[in-house]
Motif scaffolding. Structure first.
Motif, PDB file in Angstrom:
ATOM      1  N   ALA A  46       6.501  -2.587   1.928  1.00  0.00           N
ATOM      2  CA  ALA A  46       6.202  -1.705   0.800  1.00  0.00           C
ATOM      3  C   ALA A  46       4.700  -1.703   0.548  1.00  0.00           C
ATOM      4  N   PRO A  47       4.160  -0.683  -0.112  1.00  0.00           N
ATOM      5  CA  PRO A  47       2.733  -0.687  -0.438  1.00  0.00           C
ATOM      6  C   PRO A  47       2.342  -1.967  -1.186  1.00  0.00           C
ATOM      7  N   GLY A  48       1.295  -2.604  -0.721  1.00  0.00           N
ATOM      8  CA  GLY A  48       0.810  -3.845  -1.322  1.00  0.00           C
ATOM      9  C   GLY A  48       1.544  -5.096  -0.874  1.00  0.00           C
ATOM     10  N   GLN A  49       2.588  -4.954  -0.098  1.00  0.00           N
ATOM     11  CA  GLN A  49       3.402  -6.109   0.300  1.00  0.00           C
ATOM     12  C   GLN A  49       2.809  -6.815   1.523  1.00  0.00           C
ATOM     13  N   ARG A  72      -4.327  -3.796  14.805  1.00  0.00           N
ATOM     14  CA  ARG A  72      -4.343  -2.614  15.675  1.00  0.00           C
ATOM     15  C   ARG A  72      -4.946  -1.475  14.861  1.00  0.00           C
ATOM     16  N   SER A  73      -5.988  -0.874  15.390  1.00  0.00           N
ATOM     17  CA  SER A  73      -6.704   0.157  14.636  1.00  0.00           C
ATOM     18  C   SER A  73      -5.816   1.359  14.310  1.00  0.00           C
ATOM     19  N   GLY A  80      -2.399   2.492   7.025  1.00  0.00           N
ATOM     20  CA  GLY A  80      -2.941   1.511   6.087  1.00  0.00           C
ATOM     21  C   GLY A  80      -2.360   0.125   6.281  1.00  0.00           C
ATOM     22  N   VAL A  81      -1.734  -0.125   7.437  1.00  0.00           N
ATOM     23  CA  VAL A  81      -1.121  -1.425   7.727  1.00  0.00           C
ATOM     24  C   VAL A  81      -2.103  -2.244   8.556  1.00  0.00           C
ATOM     25  N   ILE A 103      -0.083  -6.702   6.012  1.00  0.00           N
ATOM     26  CA  ILE A 103      -0.108  -6.137   4.669  1.00  0.00           C
ATOM     27  C   ILE A 103      -0.134  -4.613   4.779  1.00  0.00           C
ATOM     28  N   ASN A 104       0.540  -3.980   3.852  1.00  0.00           N
ATOM     29  CA  ASN A 104       0.530  -2.521   3.779  1.00  0.00           C
ATOM     30  C   ASN A 104      -0.429  -2.108   2.667  1.00  0.00           C
TER      31      ASN A 104
END
Length: 153
Positions: A46-49, A72-73, A80-81, A103-104
């Motif tokens: 999840a976002p922020g996880q 990995r770019s 955003g991961v 992290i996401n």
């Protein structure tokens, strides 16, 4: 081309033997891709996880080297991961499971697939230092300036 270093790899009990070992995607690649071993399942970030993602591997790195775990770019740019502690270091005397902390930072959930390439492993030489108390340090033009002291950009 630099000399090749051999990294011994052991699969964890229950790991997917069909997943490739870390591998370089091109002749000039510095990093070998690591894959998520999720037991055939998916894993949602999840976002922020932040989650520790298993690779199903253990490694033996020769003394005098480290394994750097890098993002990995394409995952970072497109989704955003990324990795919050990049580069992560795997020391030559560590024999435990190889996991990747992810992290996401994106705005949408990201679902990791079993076998997906999640990070890169770069093997690098290690130089150890001796730390000694000193009476003083040499002066330099920069001195104690830091965190933007040389200007913007």
């Amino acid at each position: 081309m630099a000399a090749e270093v051999t990294i011994l790899v052991l699969r964890e009990p229950g790991a997917d033997a069909a997943l490739p070992l870390p591998e370089y995607q091109t002749a000039g690649a510095a990093g070998a891709d690591l894959r998520a071993d999720l037991g055939g399942a998916e894993l949602e970030l999840a976002p922020g996880q932040i989650k520790l993602v298993p690779t199903g591997l253990r490694v033996q790195i020769p003394e005098g080297y480290e394994m750097q775990i890098r993002p990995r770019s394409s995952l970072a740019l497109k989704h955003g991961v990324t990795l919050p502690n990049t580069p992560g270091t795997i020391d030559s005397d560590y024999r435990g499971p190889l996991g990747v902390i992810m992290i996401n930072l994106g705005t949408a959930p990201y679902v990791l697939q079993h076998g997906e390439r999640i990070a890169q492993a770069v093997i690098a030489p290690v130089t150890r230092a001796a730390y000694v108390i000193a009476e003083a340090l040499d002066d330099t033009a920069r001195g104690a300036g830091g965190f933007g002291s040389t200007g913007r950009g």
